[in-house]
Design a protein around this motif. Structure first.
Motif, PDB file in Angstrom:
ATOM      1  N   PRO A   1      28.452  28.025  50.159  1.00 16.17           N
ATOM      2  CA  PRO A   1      28.518  27.600  48.758  1.00 16.17           C
ATOM      3  C   PRO A   1      27.245  26.949  48.228  1.00 16.17           C
ATOM      4  CG  PRO A   1      30.253  26.564  50.075  1.00 16.17           C
ATOM      5  CD  PRO A   1      29.376  27.291  51.014  1.00 16.17           C
ATOM      6  N   VAL A   2      27.130  26.957  46.912  1.00 21.61           N
ATOM      7  CA  VAL A   2      26.060  26.226  46.243  1.00 21.61           C
ATOM      8  C   VAL A   2      26.470  24.748  46.202  1.00 21.61           C
ATOM      9  CG1 VAL A   2      24.854  25.963  44.048  1.00 21.61           C
ATOM     10  CG2 VAL A   2      25.428  28.254  44.905  1.00 21.61           C
ATOM     11  N   LEU A   3      25.508  23.877  46.498  1.00 20.59           N
ATOM     12  CA  LEU A   3      25.819  22.447  46.552  1.00 20.59           C
ATOM     13  C   LEU A   3      26.040  21.888  45.145  1.00 20.59           C
ATOM     14  CD1 LEU A   3      23.008  21.380  49.071  1.00 20.59           C
ATOM     15  CD2 LEU A   3      25.383  22.004  49.594  1.00 20.59           C
ATOM     16  N   ASP A   4      26.908  20.893  45.052  1.00 22.23           N
ATOM     17  CA  ASP A   4      27.112  20.215  43.763  1.00 22.23           C
ATOM     18  C   ASP A   4      25.800  19.577  43.293  1.00 22.23           C
ATOM     19  OD1 ASP A   4      29.653  20.937  44.441  1.00 22.23           O
ATOM     20  OD2 ASP A   4      30.536  18.923  44.217  1.00 22.23           O
ATOM     21  N   THR A   5      25.016  19.090  44.264  1.00 15.98           N
ATOM     22  CA  THR A   5      23.745  18.444  43.909  1.00 15.98           C
ATOM     23  C   THR A   5      22.773  19.464  43.293  1.00 15.98           C
ATOM     24  OG1 THR A   5      23.248  18.707  46.250  1.00 15.98           O
ATOM     25  CG2 THR A   5      23.764  16.492  45.508  1.00 15.98           C
ATOM     26  N   GLU A   6      22.819  20.686  43.790  1.00 14.47           N
ATOM     27  CA  GLU A   6      21.961  21.727  43.216  1.00 14.47           C
ATOM     28  C   GLU A   6      22.406  22.046  41.782  1.00 14.47           C
ATOM     29  OE1 GLU A   6      20.566  24.546  46.904  1.00 14.47           O
ATOM     30  OE2 GLU A   6      22.700  24.469  46.506  1.00 14.47           O
ATOM     31  N   ILE A   7      23.721  22.085  41.575  1.00 11.43           N
ATOM     32  CA  ILE A   7      24.241  22.378  40.226  1.00 11.43           C
ATOM     33  C   ILE A   7      23.820  21.272  39.257  1.00 11.43           C
ATOM     34  CG2 ILE A   7      26.365  22.607  38.835  1.00 11.43           C
ATOM     35  CD1 ILE A   7      25.856  25.084  40.530  1.00 11.43           C
ATOM     36  N   ARG A   8      23.856  20.024  39.734  1.00  7.30           N
ATOM     37  CA  ARG A   8      23.440  18.912  38.849  1.00  7.30           C
ATOM     38  C   ARG A   8      22.003  19.109  38.386  1.00  7.30           C
ATOM     39  NH1 ARG A   8      26.331  15.595  42.602  1.00  7.30           N
ATOM     40  NH2 ARG A   8      28.399  15.480  41.684  1.00  7.30           N
ATOM     41  N   LYS A   9      21.181  19.664  39.269  1.00  5.55           N
ATOM     42  CA  LYS A   9      19.770  19.840  38.926  1.00  5.55           C
ATOM     43  C   LYS A   9      19.571  21.026  37.971  1.00  5.55           C
ATOM     44  CE  LYS A   9      15.232  20.397  40.934  1.00  5.55           C
ATOM     45  NZ  LYS A   9      14.518  21.082  41.986  1.00  5.55           N
ATOM     46  N   VAL A  10      20.266  22.121  38.223  1.00  4.37           N
ATOM     47  CA  VAL A  10      19.968  23.341  37.447  1.00  4.37           C
ATOM     48  C   VAL A  10      20.928  23.569  36.274  1.00  4.37           C
ATOM     49  CG1 VAL A  10      18.978  24.471  39.478  1.00  4.37           C
ATOM     50  CG2 VAL A  10      21.364  24.937  38.864  1.00  4.37           C
ATOM     51  N   GLY A  11      22.012  22.780  36.198  1.00  5.71           N
ATOM     52  CA  GLY A  11      23.037  23.031  35.169  1.00  5.71           C
ATOM     53  C   GLY A  11      22.456  23.078  33.768  1.00  5.71           C
TER      54      GLY A  11
ATOM     55  N   LYS B   1      31.168  25.769  38.596  1.00  2.79           N
ATOM     56  CA  LYS B   1      30.700  24.391  38.809  1.00  2.79           C
ATOM     57  C   LYS B   1      29.751  23.946  37.704  1.00  2.79           C
ATOM     58  CE  LYS B   1      30.817  24.131  43.873  1.00  2.79           C
ATOM     59  NZ  LYS B   1      30.066  23.574  45.016  1.00  2.79           N
ATOM     60  N   VAL B   2      29.016  24.897  37.114  1.00  2.05           N
ATOM     61  CA  VAL B   2      28.169  24.514  35.972  1.00  2.05           C
ATOM     62  C   VAL B   2      29.065  23.949  34.866  1.00  2.05           C
ATOM     63  CG1 VAL B   2      26.623  25.355  34.156  1.00  2.05           C
ATOM     64  CG2 VAL B   2      26.330  26.160  36.510  1.00  2.05           C
ATOM     65  N   ALA B   3      30.190  24.635  34.625  1.00  5.96           N
ATOM     66  CA  ALA B   3      31.125  24.145  33.593  1.00  5.96           C
ATOM     67  C   ALA B   3      31.718  22.802  33.989  1.00  5.96           C
ATOM     68  CB  ALA B   3      32.235  25.178  33.375  1.00  5.96           C
ATOM     69  N   ALA B   4      32.043  22.663  35.274  1.00  9.12           N
ATOM     70  CA  ALA B   4      32.727  21.438  35.713  1.00  9.12           C
ATOM     71  C   ALA B   4      31.781  20.258  35.818  1.00  9.12           C
ATOM     72  CB  ALA B   4      33.383  21.696  37.071  1.00  9.12           C
ATOM     73  N   ILE B   5      30.620  20.485  36.432  1.00  6.44           N
ATOM     74  CA  ILE B   5      29.733  19.361  36.758  1.00  6.44           C
ATOM     75  C   ILE B   5      28.787  19.049  35.602  1.00  6.44           C
ATOM     76  CG2 ILE B   5      27.870  18.629  38.315  1.00  6.44           C
ATOM     77  CD1 ILE B   5      29.326  20.277  40.515  1.00  6.44           C
TER      78      ILE B   5
END
Lengths: 169, 774
Positions: B481-491, B584-588
């Motif tokens: 999976p893609v990390l939540d931390t990565e999503i926070r950065k690229v969202g 996760k982009v939508a969620a985070i």
């Protein structure tokens, strides 16, 4: 009976006719608004461009063929994907490539064989207003008329005969 | 302890207490983590409105591959020229029905995998084995959360999800029986539904595998794995695993390690089992995607061939016998009429195989592991004496038998010039045959058609032996999976367009012109700072390429989910994590609740997450359900030209229709832009696909800077291949601020010619009817 070039591509209880150079020329002459669709195999591009020029038929470049046409100093009437042009051709409301009304004849050349088979199938089923001619590598049963299976040399001769027949008529 | 049930208290016989369900503390916590949305565990009808809305903007385009229906005994029914079948079905509904059936088969394959792996892992680790995806992943199961509305914490929790998957699959498949659904649109809705269920099954399978086999938990620096025929040490016994289900390869690696044999045996794989095995052990080698299957078996390199499930050639028993390699089957999906020896003494099974038994079926992974290893050790010396491929002189002699009928060219899915290569080989010139190695998918249809029974695949392989056996590559192990931390950065940059998009290369290896194209697509977009992710055979195909500097893509680009990354997510079932990243982009980033909230999430993704799937070699029914499921979440997919044989595309008609969308801020109906223009589209060539991918990453939510970046890529790529500006450019320029600065003069001149007028950029669009209108 002529078999499909890709021999398992038999789908139809009513296969199209095997074309002759005379039958192709006659269909082109008879059509009010023909269109030529040129695909990515680029085996007979010069012939297609000559046909378009001499008969004043609009030409559509699929895939990235527009680049190859521009290298020859020709600007296609339209450039769009094979499925996109097929979708437009099946719509009775579309005004055609030059905005002069929906086409009544589509001539396919150099599209990938199996992709063209699918395009022709879509038109056969959902575009009763349009006739189709396939001048691509090998026989296409989904076209109203299509080349027999010919060697490259014989195909060149066949295409030249079409031009000859059109010039005579 | 209070239990469910009916109670009568002593002395109070006229009083009955009914306790329907006792709520535990865990269940109370579950109720509180997020309010339940409107569609938990949706049935076929629950998301039908969403499907119909999607299909209004992206209506199905049908290209029948068969003009008849042959599914019942009334048939064959001719469906040409508006004829109906005996049941009343017409050609459009029949196409949609066949698409639905294909999606059901694909879903069943992934759900079969998920059921199988979950139940095996529960046997190995117990129902209470925790699902722990590491410190950087809190949203552990975005698809499950959104569709089912639960948060699985243990392997046992996943059983409930699979009960729901199995139930929905039965309902959709039943709708394809004669005399059920008759509307093509509603068949499409069912195909979308069952394919979303497929997403769910894949997520269950991969979460279970990560938790149960301790696969990488989103590690961007997952190990670089040796790749290719040349990567295996042919002095050692070689075991090859082919398929998708990793329990047996994992058990075999454990057995090898426990018995101190790690430096004495080579373990390698083909297709997704290869990816899974290398997720477990970095010393396992990857041979390649499924297009390498027949080539590798014919090479005779493998001493033992092990099959599990999905995408395996069905004639491998015959092929294994030709090279004297014992065949071991390990699941109920593939039995090949071989004896089930699961309960026979392992030593005796090894003896049977050494004495010439062609193969066996062993359904217990641990027993299979012992038989596989011991057989490989003992059979190797016997097989060393065998010669598996013809010598070059024999290739020439075989070619002389060719009668030049040309049916090989006509049988080839890509019409490769086999006949011309044979003619050259007659003269001792093997270059033609050698040149076929790269574009050939080793399907073997040419051999099947050959009037002289020539072993054409073996002749190609022998002629290309220096390329085939000499070249080795590297592939980064599937990271999960893609990390939540990565999503926070690229969202934020993704939604605003400043990272121009996610390009997801997925699916099988039925490529129109060899593996190299999928690598070139990946390189084109990685260079341009898109996030490139890959799974399955595409992730493997990408490894078979070296950039100009000699590095593989996985060596050259980082494995982080960030601009310019090239990320191997994992196998087919790991595709769930790509959709998961969009969710996760939508969620985070946008903080939209996931729980039972499919429509709002899919609507967000469609309008705001610039991502495009690419299934360049899509072949299977699994690829059909993977692609269709991706579409239901609002993500477009570009297929290779063979994808036209799926019979259906989803394409908008920008010349004939206008889109009516809602401006979420005002609730007003506004005209949308064709972004994305298609949901499923087969492209004819790699060059067309590359241009299309750039266009399909454009979204209404792009800010001016983001739109400039995306348009600059679209225009640059269009000019690279077509030598002019895109003819639809005016549709994507909302106002002058969207125009890339370096292209301003040229684009303004074009826009003036096109009669373009600036318009308001509305970033917050929706296809969902505002609540006040409901």
């Amino acid at each position: 009976m002529t078999r499909a070039y890709q021999c398992a591509n038999v789908s139809d209880p009513h296969p199209g006719k095997v074309a002759t150079s005379a039958s192709v020329a006659a269909a082109i002459k008879r059509a009010e608004r023909p269109v030529i669709i040129v695909g990515s195999e680029l085996r007979h591009l010069d012939w297609a461009l000559d046909l378009a020029k001499e008969q004043n038929i609009p030409i559509v470049a699929t895939a990235h063929v527009a680049g190859a046409m521009r290298e020859k100093g020709v600007r296609p009437d339209r450039e769009m994907g094979a499925i996109e042009i097929t979708n437009l051709l099946k719509s009775p409301e579309w005004d055609g490539v030059r905005g002069e009304g929906q086409h009544d004849l589509a001539i396919f050349t150099d599209v990938l064989y199996y992709l063209e088979a699918q395009m022709l199938s879509a038109l056969k089923h959902f575009a009763p207003h349009i006739k189709t001619i396939s001048l691509t590598r090998g026989h296409q049963p989904n076209a109203d008329q299509s080349l027999p299976n010919l060697s490259e040399k014989k195909m060149g001769e066949f295409l030249a005969e079409i031009m000859g027949a059109l010039a005579e008529s | 302890m209070i239990k469910d049930g009916r109670f009568i208290l002593d002395g109070m016989e006229n009083v009955v207490i009914n306790i329907g369900k006792v709520t535990t503390e865990e269940e109370l916590a579950e109720q509180e983590w997020e309010p339940m949305g409107p569609t938990p565990k949706p049935g076929i009808l629950s998301l039908r409105n969403w499907d119909h809305r999607l299909l209004k903007d992206f209506p199905p385009f049908y290209a029948p591959i068969c003009d008849m229906c042959c599914l019942c005994t009334y048939g064959k029914c001719d469906l040409t020229e508006n004829r109906k079948g005996a049941c009343g079905i017409d050609i459009a509904a029949q196409q949609a029905r066949m698409v639905t059936i294909a999606c059901c088969i694909g879903t069943a394959a992934h759900a079969g995998h998920a059921n199988h792996v979950l139940h095996e892992l529960i046997k190995w680790r117990g129902r209470d084995h925790p699902i722990d995806l590491g410190p950087y992943i809190d949203v552990e199961a975005p698809i499950i959360r959104t569709v089912v509305g639960t948060r699985p914490k243990t392997l046992g929790d996943l059983e409930e999800i699979l009960d729901y998957v199995n139930q929905q699959l039965v309902h959709v498949l039943s709708s394809t029986h004669t005399g059920q659904e008759g509307s093509f649109i509603d068949f499409e809705s069912k195909a979308l539904h069952v394919s979303m269920i497929d997403n769910l099954a894949k997520e269950v399978a991969d979460i279970a595998q990560i938790a149960g086999f301790d696969f990488p938990r989103g590690d961007p620096d997952a190990a670089l794995i040796d790749f290719g025929f040349g990567a295996v040490d042919r002095t050692k016994p070689i075991i090859v695993f082919i398929g998708h289900y990793p329990a047996v390869s994992v058990a075999t690696i454990d057995y090898i390690e426990e018995h101190g044999l790690s430096d004495k045996i080579e373990v390698c794989g083909i297709c997704c089992t290869a990816i899974e095995t290398s997720r477990y052990s970095a010393s396992a080698k990857v041979i390649g995607p499924l297009s390498m299957q027949l080539f590798f078996v014919r090479s005779g390199i493998a001493d033992v061939i092990v099959l599990d499930e999905q995408c395996v050639r069905t004639d491998l028993l015959e092929e294994a016998q030709k090279v004297g390699a014992p065949l071991i089957l390990t699941t109920d999906k593939i039995c090949y009429n071989l004896p089930d020896v699961t309960n026979r003494d392992s030593d005796k099974v090894v003896e049977d195989l050494l004495n010439g038994a062609p193969g066996v079926l062993i359904s217990d992974p641990h027993k299979a592991a012992k038989v596989i290893t011991e057989t490989a050790l003992k059979v190797k010396p016997k097989r060393d004496a065998l010669n598996h491929l013809p010598e070059l002189e024999e290739v020439r002699e075989l070619a002389e038998a060719c009668i030049e009928c040309g049916w090989c060219d006509r049988a080839c899915p890509n019409s490769l010039p086999v006949k011309d290569a044979m003619i050259k080989a007659k003269e001792g010139d093997f270059e033609g045959l050698s040149n076929l190695f790269s574009p050939c998918m080793s399907c073997g249809r040419c051999e099947s058609e050959c009037k002289k029974d020539l072993p054409i695949v073996s002749m190609i392989l022998k002629s290309a032996q220096e390329i085939a056996f000499g070249e080795t590559y590297t592939m980064r192990a599937g990271r999960g999976p893609v990390l939540d931390t990565e999503i926070r950065k690229v969202g934020a940059p993704l939604v605003l367009g400043e990272i121009p998009g996610i390009v997801a290369l997925v699916g099988c290896s039925n490529f129109p012109d060899g593996e190299v194209e999928v690598a070139k697509i990946a390189e084109e977009f990685a260079r341009r700072n898109y996030i490139v992710v890959a799974t399955g055979c595409s992730a493997m195909a990408m490894a078979m390429y070296r950039c100009e500097d000699g590095q593989t893509l996985y060596e050259k680009y980082p494995g982080t989910f960030d601009a310019g990354g090239v990320v191997n997510i994992g196998s087919c079932v790991a595709n769930a994590h790509i959709i998961g990243a969009a969710i996760k982009v939508a969620a985070i980033f946008a903080r939209i609740p996931l729980r039972g909230n499919f429509e709002e999430i899919a609507d967000y993704i469609l309008n705001k997450v610039g991502a495009c799937g690419v299934a360049w070699g899509a072949m299977s029914q699994k690829a059909a359900s993977i692609g269709t499921g991706t579409n239901r979440w609002g993500l477009p997919v570009v297929l290779g030209p063979h994808g036209s044989k799926y019979r259906r595309a989803y394409i908008s008609n920008k010349e004939l229709s206008e889109w009516e969308l809602y401006d979420k801020r005002t609730g007003e109906v506004v005209e949308g832009e064709p972004a994305p223009e298609y949901l499923a589209y087969p492209a004819e060539t790699m060059e067309e696909a590359i241009v299309l991918i750039a266009k399909l990453c454009i979204r209404p939510s792009d800010n001016a800077k983001g739109r400039q970046i995306k348009l600059s890529n679209y225009v640059d790529l269009y000019k690279k291949y077509m030598e002019t500006l895109p003819p639809d450019l005016h549709l994507f320029v909302r106002n002058e601020r969207d125009i890339p600065i370096t292209m301003k003069d040229e684009i303004m001149e074009y826009l003036e010619e096109a009669g373009w007028k600036p318009r308001k950029a509305i970033g917050d669009l929706s296809r969902l009817v505002p609540e006040e209108e409901v």
